[in-house]
Scaffold this motif. Structure first.
Motif, PDB file in Angstrom:
ATOM      1  N   GLN A   1      20.946  10.290  18.768  1.00  0.00           N
ATOM      2  CA  GLN A   1      20.478   9.966  20.116  1.00  0.00           C
ATOM      3  C   GLN A   1      19.264  10.818  20.478  1.00  0.00           C
ATOM      4  O   GLN A   1      19.081  11.920  19.944  1.00  0.00           O
ATOM      5  CB  GLN A   1      21.593  10.195  21.141  1.00  0.00           C
ATOM      6  CG  GLN A   1      22.802   9.280  20.974  1.00  0.00           C
ATOM      7  CD  GLN A   1      23.866   9.885  20.070  1.00  0.00           C
ATOM      8  OE1 GLN A   1      23.586  10.743  19.255  1.00  0.00           O
ATOM      9  NE2 GLN A   1      25.098   9.429  20.246  1.00  0.00           N
ATOM     10  N   ALA A   2      18.469  10.321  21.407  1.00  0.00           N
ATOM     11  CA  ALA A   2      17.237  11.019  21.793  1.00  0.00           C
ATOM     12  C   ALA A   2      17.510  12.416  22.330  1.00  0.00           C
ATOM     13  O   ALA A   2      16.667  13.306  22.217  1.00  0.00           O
ATOM     14  CB  ALA A   2      16.483  10.187  22.828  1.00  0.00           C
ATOM     15  N   TRP A   3      18.690  12.598  22.906  1.00  0.00           N
ATOM     16  CA  TRP A   3      19.008  13.879  23.523  1.00  0.00           C
ATOM     17  C   TRP A   3      19.759  14.842  22.604  1.00  0.00           C
ATOM     18  O   TRP A   3      20.032  15.978  22.979  1.00  0.00           O
ATOM     19  CB  TRP A   3      19.848  13.657  24.788  1.00  0.00           C
ATOM     20  CG  TRP A   3      20.915  12.604  24.655  1.00  0.00           C
ATOM     21  CD1 TRP A   3      20.845  11.318  25.090  1.00  0.00           C
ATOM     22  CD2 TRP A   3      22.206  12.732  24.031  1.00  0.00           C
ATOM     23  NE1 TRP A   3      22.007  10.632  24.787  1.00  0.00           N
ATOM     24  CE2 TRP A   3      22.860  11.466  24.142  1.00  0.00           C
ATOM     25  CE3 TRP A   3      22.868  13.774  23.406  1.00  0.00           C
ATOM     26  CZ2 TRP A   3      24.144  11.247  23.640  1.00  0.00           C
ATOM     27  CZ3 TRP A   3      24.152  13.556  22.891  1.00  0.00           C
ATOM     28  CH2 TRP A   3      24.772  12.302  23.014  1.00  0.00           C
ATOM     29  N   SER A   4      20.087  14.417  21.388  1.00  0.00           N
ATOM     30  CA  SER A   4      20.934  15.227  20.511  1.00  0.00           C
ATOM     31  C   SER A   4      20.349  16.608  20.239  1.00  0.00           C
ATOM     32  O   SER A   4      21.039  17.626  20.367  1.00  0.00           O
ATOM     33  CB  SER A   4      21.178  14.493  19.188  1.00  0.00           C
ATOM     34  OG  SER A   4      21.873  13.294  19.384  1.00  0.00           O
ATOM     35  N   ALA A   5      19.088  16.657  19.840  1.00  0.00           N
ATOM     36  CA  ALA A   5      18.482  17.939  19.480  1.00  0.00           C
ATOM     37  C   ALA A   5      18.470  18.893  20.667  1.00  0.00           C
ATOM     38  O   ALA A   5      18.757  20.089  20.520  1.00  0.00           O
ATOM     39  CB  ALA A   5      17.066  17.719  18.954  1.00  0.00           C
ATOM     40  N   ARG A   6      18.141  18.374  21.855  1.00  0.00           N
ATOM     41  CA  ARG A   6      18.094  19.241  23.040  1.00  0.00           C
ATOM     42  C   ARG A   6      19.475  19.759  23.409  1.00  0.00           C
ATOM     43  O   ARG A   6      19.624  20.909  23.826  1.00  0.00           O
ATOM     44  CB  ARG A   6      17.471  18.487  24.216  1.00  0.00           C
ATOM     45  CG  ARG A   6      16.015  18.154  24.021  1.00  0.00           C
ATOM     46  CD  ARG A   6      15.358  17.661  25.301  1.00  0.00           C
ATOM     47  NE  ARG A   6      15.973  16.445  25.804  1.00  0.00           N
ATOM     48  CZ  ARG A   6      15.706  15.226  25.356  1.00  0.00           C
ATOM     49  NH1 ARG A   6      14.834  15.073  24.369  1.00  0.00           N
ATOM     50  NH2 ARG A   6      16.286  14.158  25.870  1.00  0.00           N
ATOM     51  N   LEU A   7      20.500  18.918  23.252  1.00  0.00           N
ATOM     52  CA  LEU A   7      21.864  19.356  23.548  1.00  0.00           C
ATOM     53  C   LEU A   7      22.318  20.422  22.564  1.00  0.00           C
ATOM     54  O   LEU A   7      22.870  21.458  22.953  1.00  0.00           O
ATOM     55  CB  LEU A   7      22.812  18.154  23.506  1.00  0.00           C
ATOM     56  CG  LEU A   7      24.297  18.456  23.758  1.00  0.00           C
ATOM     57  CD1 LEU A   7      24.499  19.115  25.112  1.00  0.00           C
ATOM     58  CD2 LEU A   7      25.123  17.178  23.655  1.00  0.00           C
ATOM     59  N   PHE A   8      22.085  20.193  21.274  1.00  0.00           N
ATOM     60  CA  PHE A   8      22.457  21.184  20.260  1.00  0.00           C
ATOM     61  C   PHE A   8      21.722  22.506  20.499  1.00  0.00           C
ATOM     62  O   PHE A   8      22.303  23.589  20.384  1.00  0.00           O
ATOM     63  CB  PHE A   8      22.132  20.665  18.862  1.00  0.00           C
ATOM     64  CG  PHE A   8      22.923  19.460  18.437  1.00  0.00           C
ATOM     65  CD1 PHE A   8      24.110  19.121  19.060  1.00  0.00           C
ATOM     66  CD2 PHE A   8      22.463  18.646  17.410  1.00  0.00           C
ATOM     67  CE1 PHE A   8      24.847  18.005  18.659  1.00  0.00           C
ATOM     68  CE2 PHE A   8      23.181  17.537  17.004  1.00  0.00           C
ATOM     69  CZ  PHE A   8      24.375  17.216  17.628  1.00  0.00           C
ATOM     70  N   TYR A   9      20.439  22.403  20.816  1.00  0.00           N
ATOM     71  CA  TYR A   9      19.621  23.599  21.038  1.00  0.00           C
ATOM     72  C   TYR A   9      20.138  24.394  22.233  1.00  0.00           C
ATOM     73  O   TYR A   9      20.259  25.626  22.177  1.00  0.00           O
ATOM     74  CB  TYR A   9      18.171  23.183  21.258  1.00  0.00           C
ATOM     75  CG  TYR A   9      17.197  24.331  21.385  1.00  0.00           C
ATOM     76  CD1 TYR A   9      16.474  24.783  20.287  1.00  0.00           C
ATOM     77  CD2 TYR A   9      16.989  24.964  22.613  1.00  0.00           C
ATOM     78  CE1 TYR A   9      15.576  25.838  20.401  1.00  0.00           C
ATOM     79  CE2 TYR A   9      16.101  26.017  22.731  1.00  0.00           C
ATOM     80  CZ  TYR A   9      15.394  26.446  21.628  1.00  0.00           C
ATOM     81  OH  TYR A   9      14.522  27.495  21.755  1.00  0.00           O
ATOM     82  N   ALA A  10      20.429  23.694  23.326  1.00  0.00           N
ATOM     83  CA  ALA A  10      20.919  24.369  24.527  1.00  0.00           C
ATOM     84  C   ALA A  10      22.248  25.048  24.263  1.00  0.00           C
ATOM     85  O   ALA A  10      22.505  26.162  24.743  1.00  0.00           O
ATOM     86  CB  ALA A  10      21.042  23.369  25.673  1.00  0.00           C
ATOM     87  N   TYR A  11      23.106  24.392  23.489  1.00  0.00           N
ATOM     88  CA  TYR A  11      24.406  24.981  23.173  1.00  0.00           C
ATOM     89  C   TYR A  11      24.219  26.235  22.309  1.00  0.00           C
ATOM     90  O   TYR A  11      24.878  27.254  22.533  1.00  0.00           O
ATOM     91  CB  TYR A  11      25.276  23.955  22.455  1.00  0.00           C
ATOM     92  CG  TYR A  11      26.701  24.400  22.256  1.00  0.00           C
ATOM     93  CD1 TYR A  11      27.509  24.733  23.341  1.00  0.00           C
ATOM     94  CD2 TYR A  11      27.253  24.476  20.987  1.00  0.00           C
ATOM     95  CE1 TYR A  11      28.826  25.144  23.162  1.00  0.00           C
ATOM     96  CE2 TYR A  11      28.571  24.879  20.791  1.00  0.00           C
ATOM     97  CZ  TYR A  11      29.350  25.210  21.884  1.00  0.00           C
ATOM     98  OH  TYR A  11      30.660  25.614  21.701  1.00  0.00           O
ATOM     99  N   ALA A  12      23.305  26.166  21.352  1.00  0.00           N
ATOM    100  CA  ALA A  12      23.013  27.340  20.530  1.00  0.00           C
ATOM    101  C   ALA A  12      22.501  28.494  21.382  1.00  0.00           C
ATOM    102  O   ALA A  12      22.902  29.648  21.206  1.00  0.00           O
ATOM    103  CB  ALA A  12      21.986  26.971  19.457  1.00  0.00           C
ATOM    104  N   ASP A  13      21.614  28.178  22.317  1.00  0.00           N
ATOM    105  CA  ASP A  13      21.062  29.196  23.211  1.00  0.00           C
ATOM    106  C   ASP A  13      22.166  29.847  24.043  1.00  0.00           C
ATOM    107  O   ASP A  13      22.171  31.070  24.244  1.00  0.00           O
ATOM    108  CB  ASP A  13      20.036  28.548  24.149  1.00  0.00           C
ATOM    109  CG  ASP A  13      18.706  29.267  24.142  1.00  0.00           C
ATOM    110  OD1 ASP A  13      18.598  30.308  23.463  1.00  0.00           O
ATOM    111  OD2 ASP A  13      17.781  28.804  24.824  1.00  0.00           O
ATOM    112  N   ALA A  14      23.090  29.027  24.521  1.00  0.00           N
ATOM    113  CA  ALA A  14      24.189  29.556  25.325  1.00  0.00           C
ATOM    114  C   ALA A  14      25.098  30.444  24.481  1.00  0.00           C
ATOM    115  O   ALA A  14      25.532  31.516  24.935  1.00  0.00           O
ATOM    116  CB  ALA A  14      24.987  28.402  25.943  1.00  0.00           C
ATOM    117  N   LEU A  15      25.385  30.012  23.262  1.00  0.00           N
ATOM    118  CA  LEU A  15      26.217  30.837  22.377  1.00  0.00           C
ATOM    119  C   LEU A  15      25.540  32.169  22.074  1.00  0.00           C
ATOM    120  O   LEU A  15      26.189  33.226  22.058  1.00  0.00           O
ATOM    121  CB  LEU A  15      26.481  30.088  21.064  1.00  0.00           C
ATOM    122  CG  LEU A  15      27.436  28.892  21.148  1.00  0.00           C
ATOM    123  CD1 LEU A  15      27.434  28.126  19.831  1.00  0.00           C
ATOM    124  CD2 LEU A  15      28.853  29.343  21.495  1.00  0.00           C
TER     125      LEU A  15
END
Length: 217
Positions: free
Chosen positions: A138-152
């Motif tokens: 999905q178009a938003w997949s990379a941004r979601l994964f990135y944000a989750y990594a940043d939060a972790l």
């Protein structure tokens, strides 16, 4: 008006000043058209002019009756240093009926607000949504994964951050994130610019009057 909107969209990544000029022309020609106000808001948002962008987004929402710009509005509040107002807007009734893609963008923004407030565990939990585990192309997949990594990473979980930055990199076909650089930082590597290496050893075929690197976003 349509030509100005198309030009603004095309130029946004190349010449923000010219994109702004086109968007302003569109608004002057059709100030009651939601798409014109939205386009101007997006250009202003990209330029970091959050107060002006928020005004345009509010106008576009009022004219269209649509709440799809809510994630941008929340991020504008964040950019203006008003995290509490950002969270209040994110929890409003208007946010309840967002489409999936808009809802995911909102979750990403809210996670960033939580990090700003040093609520790191809340930043992580806010992104543990069903979309996180089923996202693929999905178009938003990379941004979601990135944000989750940043939060972790904000919680000190470097191993988890590495895993999700890697997923973000794999999903980021359009280069929307700097996941490669973030991974290199975690691995203690330095990402070298091959052009700069060539210039150092004298093997570059680039003309000497080519400007140097500009500011990096």
């Amino acid at each position: 008006m349509a030509q100005h909107l198309a030009a603004a969209a095309m130029l946004l990544d190349e010449d923000e000043e010219l994109a702004l000029d086109h968007a302003q022309h569109a608004v002057r020609r059709a100030g009651r058209v939601p798409a014109a106000r939205e386009a101007l808001g997006l250009v202003l948002y990209r330029r970091g002019e959050f107060s002006e962008a928020l005004r345009e987004f509010r106008t576009a929402r009022r004219l269209s009756g649509s709440n799809h710009l809510l994630p941008y509005m929340v991020d504008c509040e964040r950019g203006l240093g008003r995290p509490e107002r950002a969270l209040e807007l994110a929890a409003s009734a208007e946010a309840k009926g967002l489409a999936e893609a808009d809802n995911i963008e909102l979750a990403i923004v809210v996670s960033g607000v939580r990090r700003d407030l040093e609520q790191y565990d809340a930043a992580v939990m806010g992104l543990r949504i069903p979309a996180l585990t089923r996202a693929s192309g999905q178009a938003w997949s990379a941004r979601l994964f990135y944000a989750y990594a940043d939060a972790l990473l904000a919680t000190g979980d470097e191993q988890g951050a590495h895993e999700w930055f890697s997923k973000a990199l794999s999903a980021d076909a359009n280069g929307e994130t700097d996941a490669a650089e973030r991974l290199a930082d975690l691995e203690g590597l330095v990402v070298e610019d091959l052009l700069e290496e060539d210039e150092v050893d004298g093997s570059s075929s680039t003309s000497p009057d080519v400007p140097g690197d500009g500011p990096q976003r």
